[in-house]
Design a protein around this motif. Structure first.
Motif, short mmCIF file in Angstrom:
data_model
loop_
_atom_site.label_atom_id
_atom_site.label_comp_id
_atom_site.label_asym_id
_atom_site.label_seq_id
_atom_site.Cartn_x
_atom_site.Cartn_y
_atom_site.Cartn_z
N ASN A 42 -55.97 -10.24 -25.71
CA ASN A 42 -54.52 -9.73 -26.51
C ASN A 42 -54.65 -8.27 -26.54
N TRP A 43 -54.53 -7.13 -25.28
CA TRP A 43 -54.84 -6.10 -24.85
C TRP A 43 -54.29 -5.47 -25.71
N GLU A 44 -52.87 -6.25 -25.28
CA GLU A 44 -50.95 -5.31 -25.59
C GLU A 44 -50.23 -5.55 -27.06
N HIS A 45 -51.60 -6.43 -27.76
CA HIS A 45 -51.24 -6.16 -28.70
C HIS A 45 -51.68 -5.35 -29.99
N TYR A 46 -53.19 -5.22 -29.28
CA TYR A 46 -54.30 -5.27 -29.89
C TYR A 46 -54.64 -3.21 -29.54
N SER A 47 -55.60 -2.62 -30.50
CA SER A 47 -55.26 -1.35 -30.60
C SER A 47 -57.02 -0.87 -30.29
N THR A 48 -57.27 -0.07 -29.63
CA THR A 48 -58.87 0.05 -30.09
C THR A 48 -59.13 0.88 -31.13
N PRO A 49 -59.99 1.08 -31.16
CA PRO A 49 -60.19 2.04 -32.72
C PRO A 49 -60.78 3.46 -32.21
N ASN A 50 -59.61 4.27 -33.31
CA ASN A 50 -59.50 5.12 -33.14
C ASN A 50 -58.94 5.76 -32.06
N GLY A 51 -58.56 4.77 -31.14
CA GLY A 51 -58.04 5.34 -30.18
C GLY A 51 -56.31 5.01 -30.05
N GLU A 52 -56.22 4.17 -28.71
CA GLU A 52 -54.58 3.79 -28.58
C GLU A 52 -54.31 2.29 -27.91
N SER A 53 -53.77 1.44 -28.99
CA SER A 53 -52.56 0.23 -29.30
C SER A 53 -52.19 0.47 -27.68
N GLY A 54 -51.93 -0.90 -27.39
CA GLY A 54 -51.25 -1.26 -26.18
C GLY A 54 -50.07 -0.66 -26.04
N GLU A 55 -49.32 -1.11 -27.14
CA GLU A 55 -47.83 -0.81 -27.30
C GLU A 55 -47.67 1.10 -26.87
N SER A 56 -48.45 1.98 -27.24
CA SER A 56 -48.46 3.52 -27.61
C SER A 56 -48.95 3.16 -25.62
N PHE A 57 -49.82 2.48 -25.77
CA PHE A 57 -50.45 3.13 -23.78
C PHE A 57 -49.00 2.78 -22.65
N LYS A 58 -48.59 1.59 -23.07
CA LYS A 58 -46.81 0.90 -22.49
C LYS A 58 -46.21 1.94 -22.19
N ALA A 59 -45.96 1.91 -23.87
CA ALA A 59 -44.56 3.44 -24.10
C ALA A 59 -44.58 4.62 -23.30
N ARG A 60 -45.93 4.93 -23.04
CA ARG A 60 -45.40 6.41 -22.65
C ARG A 60 -45.73 7.09 -21.30
N ILE A 61 -46.58 5.20 -20.26
CA ILE A 61 -46.20 4.84 -18.96
C ILE A 61 -44.77 4.69 -18.63
N ASN A 62 -43.62 3.85 -19.46
CA ASN A 62 -42.64 3.32 -19.24
C ASN A 62 -42.01 5.06 -19.42
N SER A 63 -42.17 5.64 -20.53
CA SER A 63 -41.65 7.14 -20.74
C SER A 63 -41.56 7.88 -19.52
N PHE A 64 -42.74 7.80 -18.92
CA PHE A 64 -42.31 9.02 -17.24
C PHE A 64 -42.23 8.08 -16.13
N PHE A 65 -42.21 6.78 -15.80
CA PHE A 65 -41.62 6.47 -14.56
C PHE A 65 -39.72 6.23 -14.87
N ASP A 66 -39.40 6.17 -16.40
CA ASP A 66 -38.08 5.74 -16.76
C ASP A 66 -36.76 7.27 -16.28
N GLU A 67 -38.48 9.02 -16.75
CA GLU A 67 -37.48 9.97 -15.79
C GLU A 67 -37.68 10.18 -14.80
N LEU A 68 -38.82 9.73 -14.29
CA LEU A 68 -38.64 9.99 -12.90
C LEU A 68 -37.47 9.31 -12.10
N PHE A 69 -37.37 7.74 -12.38
CA PHE A 69 -36.27 7.08 -11.28
C PHE A 69 -34.65 7.92 -11.99
N GLN A 70 -34.87 7.93 -12.77
CA GLN A 70 -33.49 8.76 -13.28
C GLN A 70 -33.21 9.41 -12.63
N ARG A 71 -34.07 10.39 -12.45
CA ARG A 71 -33.57 11.65 -11.92
C ARG A 71 -33.60 10.87 -10.29
#
Length: 212
Positions: free
Chosen positions: A111-140
């Motif tokens: 369940n990669w979406e709900h766990y973090s890699t140790p001293n790395g990045e959580s699945g939720e954080s990963f998804k949030a930054r990808i979504n941020s990029f595409f939300d901005e692109l689509f809005q433009r």
């Protein structure tokens, strides 16, 4: 007549690195592509150079920028760190064989979406930054009132491609999606009733029929 919003998104995975060949986890660690493997990108280069891209975006990591330089496309490339691979933290450079008995690793695989890699990045954080990029692109794109069919190239990483394709095409799960180094996926999207809808998915370089 109303405005018609359409786009083709070309997701391309960077060329192969030494860690990729060794099947080591490679996230934010900045490894360059293998020069002696560049001939594997020839077919991709030939196909993409035939397309006039309206915009090109790339991860800031050197393996993506080096791949893009080799492809020698005419459009300017915008660099955006939100297109990076997941940060694997303490697992960077490790292989499955080295981690397979680690209970935290097994939980993450399940369940990669709900766990973090140790001293790395959580699945939720990963998804949030990808979504941020595409939300901005689509809005433009939506702010452009002219009818158009945009051609956009995204030079990025395997995890980013897996996540976004699985988000847009519900019949494809994250782990089912495979994209080899130096290859990619084209998503054709239409703006329908207030949301982007994928009407076709195909491999890049093109190798056969489009997938539903």
């Amino acid at each position: 007549m109303g405005t018609s919003h359409r786009m083709d998104l070309y997701f391309v995975r960077h060329g192969i690195t030494d860690w990729n060949k060794g099947r080591r986890y490679l996230g934010h660690t900045d490894r360059g592509i293998l020069i002696n493997e560049l001939d594997q990108l020839t077919e991709l280069k030939d196909e993409l150079q035939k397309i006039s891209f309206d915009q090109i975006f790339t991860s800031d990591l050197c393996r993506c920028q080096e791949t893009l330089t080799y492809l020698n496309l005419s459009s300017y490339a915008y660099i955006d760190s939100r297109l990076r691979e997941m940060n694997f933290g303490d697992w960077e450079g490790k292989t499955y064989e080295e981690l397979k008995h680690n209970s935290a690793y097994q939980r993450w695989l399940d369940n990669w979406e709900h766990y973090s890699t140790p001293n790395g990045e959580s699945g939720e954080s990963f998804k949030a930054r990808i979504n941020s990029f595409f939300d901005e692109l689509f809005q433009r794109l939506l702010e452009n009132t002219a009818n158009y069919n945009k051609q956009i190239l995204i030079m990025t990483h395997g995890g980013v491609i897996r996540y976004f394709v699985s988000k847009m095409v519900s019949s494809h799960t994250f782990w089912e999606i495979t994209v080899k180094h130096g290859q990619g996926i084209r998503l054709s999207l239409d703006w329908v009733k207030g949301e982007w809808v994928c009407n076709s998915l195909s491999e890049v370089p093109f190798r056969g029929k489009e997938k539903s």
